[in-house]
Design a protein around this motif. Structure first.
Motif, mmCIF file in Angstrom:
data_model
loop_
_atom_site.group_PDB
_atom_site.id
_atom_site.type_symbol
_atom_site.label_atom_id
_atom_site.label_comp_id
_atom_site.label_asym_id
_atom_site.label_seq_id
_atom_site.Cartn_x
_atom_site.Cartn_y
_atom_site.Cartn_z
ATOM 1 N N HIS A 2 0.775 -1.222 0.079
ATOM 2 C CA HIS A 2 0.116 -0.095 0.017
ATOM 3 C C HIS A 2 0.972 1.137 0.149
ATOM 4 C CE1 HIS A 2 -4.256 -1.390 0.174
ATOM 5 N NE2 HIS A 2 -3.800 -2.172 0.896
ATOM 6 N N HIS B 81 2.195 1.587 -3.509
ATOM 7 C CA HIS B 81 1.044 2.022 -4.284
ATOM 8 C C HIS B 81 0.588 3.645 -4.317
ATOM 9 C CE1 HIS B 81 -3.302 2.027 -5.656
ATOM 10 N NE2 HIS B 81 -3.057 1.502 -6.497
ATOM 11 N N GLU C 162 2.398 1.136 -10.074
ATOM 12 C CA GLU C 162 1.440 -0.035 -10.221
ATOM 13 C C GLU C 162 2.168 -1.298 -9.782
ATOM 14 O OE1 GLU C 162 -0.625 -2.586 -13.817
ATOM 15 O OE2 GLU C 162 0.419 -0.482 -14.579
ATOM 16 N N VAL D 156 2.592 -5.335 -9.943
ATOM 17 C CA VAL D 156 2.271 -6.474 -10.668
ATOM 18 C C VAL D 156 3.013 -7.610 -10.161
ATOM 19 C CG1 VAL D 156 2.398 -7.647 -12.922
ATOM 20 C CG2 VAL D 156 1.876 -5.009 -12.857
ATOM 21 N N ARG E 115 -5.253 -17.242 -11.644
ATOM 22 C CA ARG E 115 -6.309 -16.947 -10.964
ATOM 23 C C ARG E 115 -6.452 -16.891 -9.579
ATOM 24 N NH1 ARG E 115 -9.879 -12.692 -12.570
ATOM 25 N NH2 ARG E 115 -10.456 -12.553 -10.474
ATOM 26 N N LEU F 52 -4.314 -14.497 -7.948
ATOM 27 C CA LEU F 52 -4.820 -13.115 -7.910
ATOM 28 C C LEU F 52 -5.788 -13.137 -7.057
ATOM 29 C CD1 LEU F 52 -5.078 -10.404 -9.096
ATOM 30 C CD2 LEU F 52 -6.535 -11.303 -10.732
ATOM 31 N N ASP F 53 -6.703 -14.151 -6.772
ATOM 32 C CA ASP F 53 -7.797 -14.145 -5.961
ATOM 33 C C ASP F 53 -7.257 -14.103 -4.548
ATOM 34 O OD1 ASP F 53 -9.557 -13.962 -7.685
ATOM 35 O OD2 ASP F 53 -10.074 -16.394 -7.624
ATOM 36 N N LYS G 282 -5.951 -10.568 -3.935
ATOM 37 C CA LYS G 282 -7.155 -9.638 -3.320
ATOM 38 C C LYS G 282 -7.672 -9.728 -2.305
ATOM 39 C CE LYS G 282 -8.516 -8.834 -8.164
ATOM 40 N NZ LYS G 282 -9.913 -8.864 -9.179
ATOM 41 N N PRO H 288 -2.912 -4.340 -2.861
ATOM 42 C CA PRO H 288 -3.500 -3.554 -4.068
ATOM 43 C C PRO H 288 -2.818 -3.927 -5.501
ATOM 44 C CG PRO H 288 -1.583 -2.363 -3.041
ATOM 45 C CD PRO H 288 -1.811 -3.666 -2.212
ATOM 46 N N ILE H 289 -3.071 -5.099 -5.727
ATOM 47 C CA ILE H 289 -2.472 -5.791 -6.889
ATOM 48 C C ILE H 289 -3.692 -6.410 -7.617
ATOM 49 C CG2 ILE H 289 -1.158 -7.933 -7.838
ATOM 50 C CD1 ILE H 289 0.742 -7.502 -5.093
ATOM 51 N N ARG H 290 -3.633 -6.201 -9.128
ATOM 52 C CA ARG H 290 -4.795 -6.366 -9.827
ATOM 53 C C ARG H 290 -4.392 -7.163 -11.020
ATOM 54 N NH1 ARG H 290 -6.471 -5.592 -5.853
ATOM 55 N NH2 ARG H 290 -7.973 -4.472 -4.990
ATOM 56 N N ARG H 291 -3.014 -7.451 -11.187
ATOM 57 C CA ARG H 291 -2.618 -8.435 -12.249
ATOM 58 C C ARG H 291 -1.653 -9.311 -11.752
ATOM 59 N NH1 ARG H 291 0.686 -5.767 -17.448
ATOM 60 N NH2 ARG H 291 0.786 -7.775 -18.544
#
Length: 207
Positions: free
Chosen positions: A86, A89, A94, A96, A107, A110-111, A114, A119-122
């Motif tokens: 955080h 970020h 960004e 990754v 997936r 990533l789940d 999250k 704060p990671i979306r990829r």
């Protein structure tokens, strides 16, 4: 349009999430036995939990647990890692995740991140192959991050020279992070929080 954020590439196991905990969970699910920690400073899970190298059917049973998406979707965060992310970020980067997991677990990883509040979306899953060049090198070259943080010195092999390579030492006992290859790391840190302190104190602020 606003300028895109500069990218920081981060490994997962040993940097963001605790693979040792996954090993203990997999062991209990495979054999119905709860492991007791033997060496909290061990780099490898087998040494941390004091279990020998398995062969034959027992090895197959344990490996089968690591084929389950639910395992990779439920690892705990390493202490301080969420907060460090955080900070990075919020400073304008960004984030990754570049992980050596097989692509089919991308997936789930990533789940997991999250759900833990990162704060990671990829996530980029490269798979794992031992060799003279990191299995992550091509992904890093394509991603063009300003820095790449990993806890395994082997994964810094072949990373483009313009990328700041940061090594997280994590645990000293039995660590592979020794010898001449330490020169592959441009900075060395105890954990991701230490990297964040260093990076935010020395790197130019993003535009």
């Amino acid at each position: 349009m606003p300028a895109s954020r500069p990218i920081l590439a981060l490994d997962a196991d040993g940097v963001l999430v605790d693979l040792h905990a996954a090993y203990a969970t997999a062991w209990q699910q495979a054999f119905g036995v709860a492991l007791v920690e033997q060496d909290p400073l061990a780099y490898w899970p087998m040494d941390r939990w004091g279990v020998g190298r398995l062969e034959g059917e027992m090895r197959r049973q344990l490996r089968a647990q690591f084929e389950r998406e639910s395992l990779w979707a439920s690892l705990p965060a390493i202490d301080g890692a969420v907060q460090a992310c955080h900070r990075l970020h919020d400073a304008g980067y960004e984030l990754v995740c570049v992980t050596a997991l097989e692509a089919r677990f991308e997936r789930a990883r990533l789940d997991n991140l999250k759900a833990l509040g990162f704060p990671i979306r990829r996530v980029i899953a490269t798979g794992h192959v031992e060799g003279e060049r990191s299995p992550k090198a091509d992904a890093i070259a394509a991603l063009r991050p300003v820095a790449f943080v990993d806890d395994y010195i082997v994964y810094l092999r072949g990373v483009p020279s313009e990328v700041h390579t940061a090594l997280v030492l994590r645990a000293p006992n039995g660590s592979p992070n020794v010898g001449d290859e330490l020169s592959l790391a441009r900075s060395v840190h105890q954990d991701l929080a230490d990297f964040a302190d260093h990076w935010l104190g020395t790197a130019p602020a993003p535009p």
